[in-house]
Enzyme design. Structure first.
Site, PDB file in Angstrom:
ATOM      1  N   TYR A   1     -13.305  -3.305  -3.675  1.00  0.00           N
ATOM      2  CA  TYR A   1     -14.561  -2.783  -4.200  1.00  0.00           C
ATOM      3  C   TYR A   1     -15.682  -3.783  -3.924  1.00  0.00           C
ATOM      4  O   TYR A   1     -16.509  -3.551  -3.065  1.00  0.00           O
ATOM      5  CB  TYR A   1     -14.501  -2.425  -5.699  1.00  0.00           C
ATOM      6  CG  TYR A   1     -15.764  -1.706  -6.148  1.00  0.00           C
ATOM      7  CD1 TYR A   1     -16.048  -0.439  -5.670  1.00  0.00           C
ATOM      8  CD2 TYR A   1     -16.671  -2.302  -7.007  1.00  0.00           C
ATOM      9  CE1 TYR A   1     -17.212   0.216  -6.043  1.00  0.00           C
ATOM     10  CE2 TYR A   1     -17.839  -1.656  -7.390  1.00  0.00           C
ATOM     11  CZ  TYR A   1     -18.102  -0.400  -6.901  1.00  0.00           C
ATOM     12  OH  TYR A   1     -19.260   0.251  -7.264  1.00  0.00           O
TER      13      TYR A   1
ATOM     14  N   SER B   1       0.834  -1.212   0.000  1.00  0.00           N
ATOM     15  CA  SER B   1       0.000   0.000   0.000  1.00  0.00           C
ATOM     16  C   SER B   1       0.864   1.254   0.000  1.00  0.00           C
ATOM     17  O   SER B   1       0.610   2.195  -0.761  1.00  0.00           O
ATOM     18  CB  SER B   1      -0.928  -0.005   1.221  1.00  0.00           C
ATOM     19  OG  SER B   1      -1.813  -1.103   1.162  1.00  0.00           O
TER      20      SER B   1
ATOM     21  N   LYS C   1      -0.044 -10.880   5.931  1.00  0.00           N
ATOM     22  CA  LYS C   1       0.132  -9.566   6.543  1.00  0.00           C
ATOM     23  C   LYS C   1      -1.241  -9.138   7.031  1.00  0.00           C
ATOM     24  O   LYS C   1      -2.155  -8.913   6.222  1.00  0.00           O
ATOM     25  CB  LYS C   1       0.684  -8.547   5.543  1.00  0.00           C
ATOM     26  CG  LYS C   1       0.828  -7.157   6.164  1.00  0.00           C
ATOM     27  CD  LYS C   1       1.222  -6.092   5.167  1.00  0.00           C
ATOM     28  CE  LYS C   1       1.321  -4.747   5.885  1.00  0.00           C
ATOM     29  NZ  LYS C   1       1.570  -3.612   4.973  1.00  0.00           N
TER      30      LYS C   1
ATOM     31  N   TYR D   1      -2.709 -10.761   2.150  1.00  0.00           N
ATOM     32  CA  TYR D   1      -2.659  -9.399   2.679  1.00  0.00           C
ATOM     33  C   TYR D   1      -4.078  -8.995   3.054  1.00  0.00           C
ATOM     34  O   TYR D   1      -4.930  -8.821   2.186  1.00  0.00           O
ATOM     35  CB  TYR D   1      -2.065  -8.468   1.612  1.00  0.00           C
ATOM     36  CG  TYR D   1      -1.895  -7.015   1.999  1.00  0.00           C
ATOM     37  CD1 TYR D   1      -2.113  -6.550   3.296  1.00  0.00           C
ATOM     38  CD2 TYR D   1      -1.480  -6.092   1.044  1.00  0.00           C
ATOM     39  CE1 TYR D   1      -1.951  -5.226   3.624  1.00  0.00           C
ATOM     40  CE2 TYR D   1      -1.310  -4.748   1.352  1.00  0.00           C
ATOM     41  CZ  TYR D   1      -1.549  -4.319   2.634  1.00  0.00           C
ATOM     42  OH  TYR D   1      -1.385  -2.988   2.950  1.00  0.00           O
TER      43      TYR D   1
END
Length: 297
Positions: free
Chosen positions: A113, A50, A168, A139
């Site tokens: 989304y 990110s 993660k 993730y």
């Protein structure tokens, strides 16, 4: 679950993607940043997490960048490639390119989304795991993706796919991460559970986790490496000292409209003459915000 058994562990830096003021990747400065991370003693680097603005770069640019990082690092530390996208074909395309570049593992964020149901998530991650021989690290970032990888779902994925070896867990409550650790420990004892929040290193480790993949490692990798080394060696006084410094640095995240700009500002304040530009749509770092970051450091 023992930390010593994990394939991946310690401190992984989700690297900023360093660009010029026009948004083009600056490979010279990025190479200097990577060398600093390695010299400081981190265990690995994640490209296009990110903080690396994975959502903002074209796929071909990302492929070239991952290839650069893998070749520049040249085995000195682990290299993870963040291959997440809303389009499964693009994820698999990127995964195959990253595998050719010689990365050590893939990091795959939940499609966002339309947050997937557990069945859709299993199909999605299973398709990625089936398309590559590389280890896959899940993730989980529910505030950004709109869905949560629950402890039960993670355990199912770990059980069904041999190459899914870690996660993660970017959830701002350690109880979620602890439950993930406990859910997978009996199924796959070497499954690596990383916290996505910097200040959770110690409680992650105490809970049986593998460490952290977190943004402030860009800013003070030495502090995180000291923390990790001290914890592993049993030097808890030094570990607490490093953790206190990290707790202080956490305020950097609140200094900008988006945390990525704050981290870039902090890296610049530490002496690497980078652009703090983040790719649009974005609110860029202001001079006042930069001054606050300098004061915190």
């Amino acid at each position: 679950m023992t930390n010593s058994a994990t394939v991946f562990s310690g401190v992984i830096c989700p690297s900023i993607t360093i660009t010029d003021d026009d948004g083009n990747i600056d490979y010279d400065l990025w190479g200097r940043h990577l060398d600093h991370l390695i010299e400081a003693g981190v265990d690995g680097v994640l490209v296009f997490g990110s903080i690396g603005e994975f959502y903002a770069f074209p796929l071909e640019v990302k492929k070239q960048a991952v290839d650069f990082v893998a070749k520049h690092v040249a085995g000195r530390i682990k290299v993870f490639a963040g291959v997440g996208d809303t389009n499964l074909d693009k994820v698999i395309d990127f995964a195959k390119a990253a595998e050719k570049s010689g990365v050590d593992a893939l990091v795959v964020v939940s499609p966002y989304y339309f947050g997937p149901t557990p069945g859709a998530a299993k199909a999605y991650f299973g398709a990625v795991a089936g398309a590559t021989d590389l280890p896959v690290i899940l993730y989980n970032f529910p505030p950004r993706t709109g869905s949560d990888l629950t402890p039960e779902l993670v355990a199912e994925l770990a059980s069904e796919y041999p190459t899914i070896v870690g996660i993660k867990d970017t959830v701002d409550t350690i109880s979620h991460t602890r439950k993930v650790i406990r859910a997978v420990s009996g199924i796959k004892p070497d499954f690596a559970v990383f916290s996505g929040f910097d200040e959770y290193y110690l409680v992650n480790r105490v809970s049986g986790g593998a460490g952290v993949i977190c943004g402030l490692t860009n800013v003070e990798p030495e502090t995180f490496a000291k923390l990790n080394k001290a914890y592993v060696s049993g030097d808890y006084a030094t570990a607490i000292e490093a953790a206190e410094r990290i707790s202080h640095l956490m305020a950097i995240y609140d200094c900008a409209d988006l945390f990525i700009a704050a981290i870039k500002g902090a890296v610049k304040a530490k002496g690497l003459p980078i652009s703090t530009l983040i790719r649009e749509p974005a609110v860029q770092l202001t001079e006042d915000q930069y001054a606050k970051i300098q004061a915190l450091l």
